[in-house]
Design a protein around this motif. Structure first.
Motif, PDB file in Angstrom:
ATOM      1  N   GLU A  24      37.658  44.631  35.850  1.00 57.30           N
ATOM      2  CA  GLU A  24      38.811  45.530  35.481  1.00 57.30           C
ATOM      3  C   GLU A  24      40.125  44.762  35.678  1.00 57.30           C
ATOM      4  OE1 GLU A  24      38.650  48.981  38.020  1.00 57.30           O
ATOM      5  OE2 GLU A  24      37.099  49.949  36.987  1.00 57.30           O
ATOM      6  N   VAL A  25      40.753  45.094  34.873  1.00 54.37           N
ATOM      7  CA  VAL A  25      42.284  44.403  34.601  1.00 54.37           C
ATOM      8  C   VAL A  25      43.527  45.517  34.438  1.00 54.37           C
ATOM      9  CG1 VAL A  25      42.211  43.652  32.577  1.00 54.37           C
ATOM     10  CG2 VAL A  25      43.864  42.536  33.764  1.00 54.37           C
ATOM     11  N   GLN A  26      44.545  45.727  35.072  1.00 53.55           N
ATOM     12  CA  GLN A  26      45.516  46.416  34.977  1.00 53.55           C
ATOM     13  C   GLN A  26      46.339  46.052  33.819  1.00 53.55           C
ATOM     14  OE1 GLN A  26      47.782  47.481  38.436  1.00 53.55           O
ATOM     15  NE2 GLN A  26      46.101  48.956  39.031  1.00 53.55           N
ATOM     16  N   GLU A  27      46.988  46.842  32.982  1.00 56.83           N
ATOM     17  CA  GLU A  27      47.918  46.809  31.898  1.00 56.83           C
ATOM     18  C   GLU A  27      48.996  45.636  32.062  1.00 56.83           C
ATOM     19  OE1 GLU A  27      47.805  50.577  28.990  1.00 56.83           O
ATOM     20  OE2 GLU A  27      49.051  50.663  30.729  1.00 56.83           O
ATOM     21  N   ASN A  28      49.328  45.779  33.342  1.00 55.96           N
ATOM     22  CA  ASN A  28      50.674  45.126  33.805  1.00 55.96           C
ATOM     23  C   ASN A  28      50.225  44.003  34.737  1.00 55.96           C
ATOM     24  OD1 ASN A  28      49.799  46.890  36.034  1.00 55.96           O
ATOM     25  ND2 ASN A  28      52.137  47.060  36.642  1.00 55.96           N
ATOM     26  N   GLU A  29      48.852  43.506  34.746  1.00 55.12           N
ATOM     27  CA  GLU A  29      48.440  42.380  35.495  1.00 55.12           C
ATOM     28  C   GLU A  29      49.371  41.025  35.067  1.00 55.12           C
ATOM     29  OE1 GLU A  29      46.539  41.389  38.460  1.00 55.12           O
ATOM     30  OE2 GLU A  29      45.580  42.839  37.583  1.00 55.12           O
ATOM     31  N   GLN A  30      49.692  40.326  36.322  1.00 53.03           N
ATOM     32  CA  GLN A  30      50.669  39.131  36.050  1.00 53.03           C
ATOM     33  C   GLN A  30      49.904  38.038  35.431  1.00 53.03           C
ATOM     34  OE1 GLN A  30      52.764  38.372  39.422  1.00 53.03           O
ATOM     35  NE2 GLN A  30      53.966  40.132  39.653  1.00 53.03           N
ATOM     36  N   MET A  31      50.546  37.255  34.766  1.00 51.46           N
ATOM     37  CA  MET A  31      49.990  35.989  34.226  1.00 51.46           C
ATOM     38  C   MET A  31      49.407  35.085  35.471  1.00 51.46           C
ATOM     39  SD  MET A  31      49.739  36.264  30.974  1.00 51.46           S
ATOM     40  CE  MET A  31      50.866  37.286  29.587  1.00 51.46           C
ATOM     41  N   GLY A  32      48.443  34.542  35.340  1.00 50.50           N
ATOM     42  CA  GLY A  32      47.539  33.885  36.312  1.00 50.50           C
ATOM     43  C   GLY A  32      47.048  34.480  37.661  1.00 50.50           C
ATOM     44  N   SER A  33      46.783  35.638  37.411  1.00 48.40           N
ATOM     45  CA  SER A  33      46.316  36.180  38.785  1.00 48.40           C
ATOM     46  C   SER A  33      44.864  36.414  38.444  1.00 48.40           C
ATOM     47  CB  SER A  33      46.711  37.838  38.731  1.00 48.40           C
ATOM     48  OG  SER A  33      46.710  38.554  37.600  1.00 48.40           O
ATOM     49  N   ASN A  34      44.198  36.202  39.361  1.00 51.40           N
ATOM     50  CA  ASN A  34      42.585  36.363  39.381  1.00 51.40           C
ATOM     51  C   ASN A  34      42.069  37.728  39.315  1.00 51.40           C
ATOM     52  OD1 ASN A  34      42.390  33.541  39.782  1.00 51.40           O
ATOM     53  ND2 ASN A  34      41.974  33.694  42.229  1.00 51.40           N
ATOM     54  N   ILE A  35      41.164  38.166  38.230  1.00 53.67           N
ATOM     55  CA  ILE A  35      40.581  39.317  38.146  1.00 53.67           C
ATOM     56  C   ILE A  35      39.258  39.423  38.358  1.00 53.67           C
ATOM     57  CG2 ILE A  35      42.476  39.983  36.390  1.00 53.67           C
ATOM     58  CD1 ILE A  35      40.327  39.337  34.324  1.00 53.67           C
ATOM     59  N   GLY A  36      38.699  38.199  38.771  1.00 54.09           N
ATOM     60  CA  GLY A  36      37.167  38.385  39.136  1.00 54.09           C
ATOM     61  C   GLY A  36      36.549  37.046  38.901  1.00 54.09           C
ATOM     62  N   SER A  37      35.236  37.183  39.075  1.00 54.29           N
ATOM     63  CA  SER A  37      34.420  35.793  38.921  1.00 54.29           C
ATOM     64  C   SER A  37      33.219  35.983  38.219  1.00 54.29           C
ATOM     65  CB  SER A  37      34.173  35.165  40.350  1.00 54.29           C
ATOM     66  OG  SER A  37      35.298  34.608  40.884  1.00 54.29           O
ATOM     67  N   VAL A  38      32.604  35.005  37.392  1.00 58.19           N
ATOM     68  CA  VAL A  38      31.201  35.176  36.912  1.00 58.19           C
ATOM     69  C   VAL A  38      30.324  34.474  37.633  1.00 58.19           C
ATOM     70  CG1 VAL A  38      31.709  33.568  35.241  1.00 58.19           C
ATOM     71  CG2 VAL A  38      29.764  35.113  34.920  1.00 58.19           C
ATOM     72  N   LEU A  39      29.265  34.751  38.218  1.00 60.65           N
ATOM     73  CA  LEU A  39      28.542  33.923  39.180  1.00 60.65           C
ATOM     74  C   LEU A  39      27.156  33.545  38.610  1.00 60.65           C
ATOM     75  CD1 LEU A  39      29.026  35.715  42.314  1.00 60.65           C
ATOM     76  CD2 LEU A  39      30.107  33.949  41.550  1.00 60.65           C
TER      77      LEU A  39
END
Length: 842
Positions: free
Chosen positions: A351-366
């Protein structure tokens, strides 16, 4: 030079002298009849040596002779004496077996023959002798300590069953001496030579190739004899060595079986065996060893199944006994890149919020790779191949090459335009170099609406609503409504209602209907008109998700609710839910127990009534609620007594309530102690002992104020009575009687004093009957002409032995004879019963 005739004469002369001496000491040397026997002589004994004198009881026997057996000229008989005239040697002959006969004057056999065994006893006259003057042997480097590699052997001609012939081996010197450390040891009993622990560690043909040992063999006699020999030992390099770790590639295409290593025993002829070290279950054990020591792999290996094997290789002799400790060989299965990466999840959801800042981590694929960890075969590289939809740009996200972390990268997220994104991610092993194996993982990224809208109430106020004082807690009083324009069914749009002012005691609560976001107002506590009749509640509407920066709640998120409470006629209320009180059982009539208090919420006058008092021990003042005693309390009947008081409105008695009162009665010492029932009657059989002891015990209705008791007994004229305490409740009474005691009965006064304050004394009696007794140890009654006395005697005996059966027979007898006998006769039988039945056996 003396002739043989001269020598024979000397021997005869010596024998003559010995015989003369023997006659003088005849009583000392052994003698006896002609019979079979064993005689002993120590080898090397000075001759002549007289062994035994035969003395026949048959007067016809005039002489004795040796008729059979190898004497070798050493044993003779003269005048009945068996003697030795030549020194014997046990090593030459250990036993002489003779046949001896008794002869008459005509030299005819009249007694015997008998067998006489002459046993030669050993002396330590031989030293041990080694089979060889010099021994040669070979020891291999790292030979197992205590395992013989050669042996020396010595013999001793002395008796092997005695210390003279038993041999003990030892090493007296080792050349060269290695810092005075013995590298070899010899078994003291067998002569087997082996290495010591230090020898196992230090023997090295590169340092010393040969050792000389001086081995000593000595017998175990008190004055031992010994001999020595030289043992030359060559040290050779040990060929029995582990080749260490062996690497075998997995999934090899080489022809099988394939030799992977070799072992070698120090000498020819060893048998080799191969086993796994651990006990784990193998689908098949893919290793064998041949007669030459070649170890072969027989099947293709899979590192992902088993990454290494530990083999134990044995060298065995022809009896399949281990020649040495087994060798441990580790086979490492070498990894090849035969496994593709595997996605941990078929689809990774983020999930990612509409106002998520550029460069922030939103998760990983493993992803994982079954190839060997820490090698290029399992080192993974990640790459985004595609993004759908491609709005507002194609590269909205980027991924870390070697960690799989997905970051916000480009463009503006808007849920209404693109509620989610689907990424195709390629994962390649061998760090993504050409030739690596790869797979694709899917990533679903949902765009979350941000909480930038506040809840707004539909109305700034609600009510007033009117509630009865007895309104139930689970009833919905009113519904209120606020709305939120954020995404439905999310933390941004969910509404929480709270009373923020006007309800300090928490009387109200508001539950949110999740499906409609409506607020359901309910009671959390009962209403109390007398405490508060009007409420003005200030209610807020908020979200569980925090608002974004720059957005704040305002007056639109608050509303007022007005509530009026109507009065309800309630019954009186006691100030306490229950009452407890302690009081002594000797409280006087009119003493105050306690006072109960109740009030009417509407202010009406209250009256009191005692509605539950089973023993009528108390009464109550209906106006004040004071409870008084009637003066007849008894703790022995009730330790805790429960009564109940009812409070009612004076003008409306139907409005009432009750309260329980628990009265704990405290004991006072108001009961004297007394003797127990089994301590009243005793009997003594005569003739009585000079001293007789009986045991009595006392009881007290005042359980807590009774024991320990004090016992005393009044004096009886002409008698000595002594009473001694046994414990808190029992005492022993010692009675002393004369030797000519007659039948009589004593009634002994006993005083028992309890431990209360003030104490109570109980006066009682012990009845002791002294009587003649039957064999059953009960009082005997003489027989007279009365048929009733016969019945009484029979009943007395039965009742003395079996009391319960006797009582039953008595009842039956009385019921069967009511008309034949008069009342006086029945009374007489009752008295007889009482006099003859002992209550307690002394």
């Amino acid at each position: 030079m003396r002739t043989s005739s001269h020598q024979h004469f000397d021997q005869l002369l010596l024998l003559f002298v010995a015989l003369v001496l023997i006659r003088n000491i005849n009583g000392i040397l052994p003698k006896g009849p002609l019979k079979s026997m064993n005689l002993t002589v120590v080898e090397g004994t000075t001759v002549p040596f007289f062994l035994y004198q035969f003395q026949s009881t048959n007067s016809a026997v005039k002489s004795f002779r040796i008729t059979a057996g190898e004497t070798h000229g050493r044993l003779h008989i003269e005048e009945g004496w068996l003697y030795l005239n030549i020194t014997v040697d046990r090593e030459e002959q250990a036993i002489y077996k003779l046949q001896i006969e008794g002869l008459n004057g005509e030299q005819k056999v009249v007694e015997g023959p008998v067998t006489v065994m002459i046993i030669v006893q050993d002396i330590n006259d031989n030293q041990p002798t080694f089979a060889e003057t010099e021994y040669k042997g070979v020891v291999w480097q790292n030979s197992r300590p205590g395992k013989p590699f050669m042996e020396v052997k010595a013999e001793d001609l002395d008796d092997p069953n005695t210390p003279n012939g038993k041999i003990e081996y030892s090493i007296s010197q080792q050349i060269p001496s290695t810092d005075h450390i013995m590298l070899f040891q010899v078994d003291k009993e067998t002569g087997a030579i082996s290495t010591t622990e230090k020898g196992y560690e230090l023997l090295d043909p590169g340092q010393v190739k040969q050792y000389d040992l001086v081995v000593v063999a000595k017998d175990l006699a008190e004055l031992s004899l010994s001999t020595s020999t030289i043992v030359k030992i060559d040290v050779k390099e040990n060929l029995w060595k582990s080749p260490g770790k062996i690497e075998v590639p997995e999934n090899s295409s080489d022809p099988l079986p394939k030799t992977i290593t070799k072992v070698q025993w120090n000498t020819p002829g060893a048998i080799f065996d191969l086993k796994p070290k651990d006990n784990m279950f193998y689908r098949s054990f893919p290793f064998v060893i041949d007669a030459n020591g070649d170890i072969n792999v027989t099947d293709s290996l899979d590192r992902e199944e088993i990454s290494n094997y530990v083999l134990l290789v044995y060298a065995l002799d022809k009896n399949r006994e281990p020649l040495e400790k087994p060798l441990e060989i580790v086979v490492i299965v070498k990894d090849v890149n035969d496994n593709s990466p595997v996605c941990k999840e078929a689809v990774t959801f983020l999930e990612v919020q509409e106002n998520e800042q550029m460069g922030s981590n939103i998760g990983s694929v493993l992803a994982t790779d079954l190839d060997e960890e820490g090698t290029k075969n399992s080192m993974l590289k990640y790459k985004i191949l595609d993004q759908e939809p491609k709005i507002p740009e194609d590269n909205m996200f980027k991924i870390n090459d070697f960690e799989g972390t997905i970051q916000r990268f480009n463009g503006k997220l808007e849920k209404k335009n693109a509620p989610e994104y689907l990424l195709r991610v390629q994962v390649t092993d061998q760090m993504g170099i050409e030739g690596g194996l790869s797979t694709e993982c899917l990533v679903n990224i949902s765009v979350i609406d941000i909480n930038d809208k506040i809840p707004i109430f539909e109305s700034p106020k609600y009510g007033p609503i009117t509630l009865e004082e007895n309104t139930s807690l689970n009833k919905v009083l009113i519904e209120i409504q606020a709305t939120d324009d954020d995404e439905a069914l999310t933390g941004s749009s969910e509404i929480l209602y709270n009373v923020v002012d006007g309800d300090e005691n928490g009387t109200f609560k508001i539950i949110t209907d999740k499906s409609t976001n409506r607020g359901l107002v309910q009671l959390a506590k009962p209403l109390d008109f007398e405490a508060r009749s009007v409420f003005e509640l200030n209610i807020s509407a908020t979200n569980p998700e925090p608002l974004v920066d720059g957005v704040y709640y305002n007056l639109s998120s608050f509303t007022l609710l007005f509530v009026n409470v109507t009065d309800d006629d309630e019954p009186p209320r006691f100030l306490k839910p229950l009452y407890q009180q302690w009081i002594f059982e000797n409280a006087s009539k009119g003493d105050v127990l306690l006072k109960v208090e109740a009030y009417d919420p509407e202010g009406s006058a209250v009256r009191y009534q005692l509605t539950d008092d089973p023993r009528k021990w108390f009464y109550i003042d209906p106006q004040t609620g004071e409870i008084f005693t009637n003066g007849n309390l008894d703790m022995e009947k009730e330790r805790m007594y429960n009564i109940r008081v009812t409070a009612m409105e004076e003008d409306n008695p139907s409005k009432k309530s009750t309260v329980d009162i628990y009265v704990h009665l405290q004991d006072v010492n108001d009961n004297p102690p007394k003797l127990a029932e089994d301590s009243s009657w005793f009997f003594i059989c005569i003739p009585a002992d000079e001293e007789k002891k009986i045991t009595i015990h006392a009881v007290d209705d005042d359980v807590e104020l009774g024991p320990p008791f004090k016992f005393s007994v009044d004096k009886v004229p002409g008698r000595q009575w002594t009473i001694n305490p046994i414990n808190d409740t029992h005492a022993s009474v010692i009675m002393r009687f004369g030797k000519h005691e007659e039948e009589t009965q004593y009634k002994i006064p006993v005083t028992v004093t309890d431990s209360g304050f003030p104490s109570q004394k109980g006066n009682d009696f012990i009845t002791v009957k002294v009587c003649k007794c039957t064999d059953s140890k009960v009082c005997f009654l003489p027989v007279d002409q009365s048929p009733y006395s016969k019945v009484g005697l029979a009943l007395g005996i039965l009742l003395g032995t079996l009391a319960v059966i006797g009582l039953i027979l008595l009842i039956v007898f009385l019921k069967m004879k009511p008309k034949k006998h008069g009342k006086a006769d029945i009374n007489r039988m009752d008295r007889t019963e009482k006099e003859t039945i002992p209550l307690t056996n002394a």
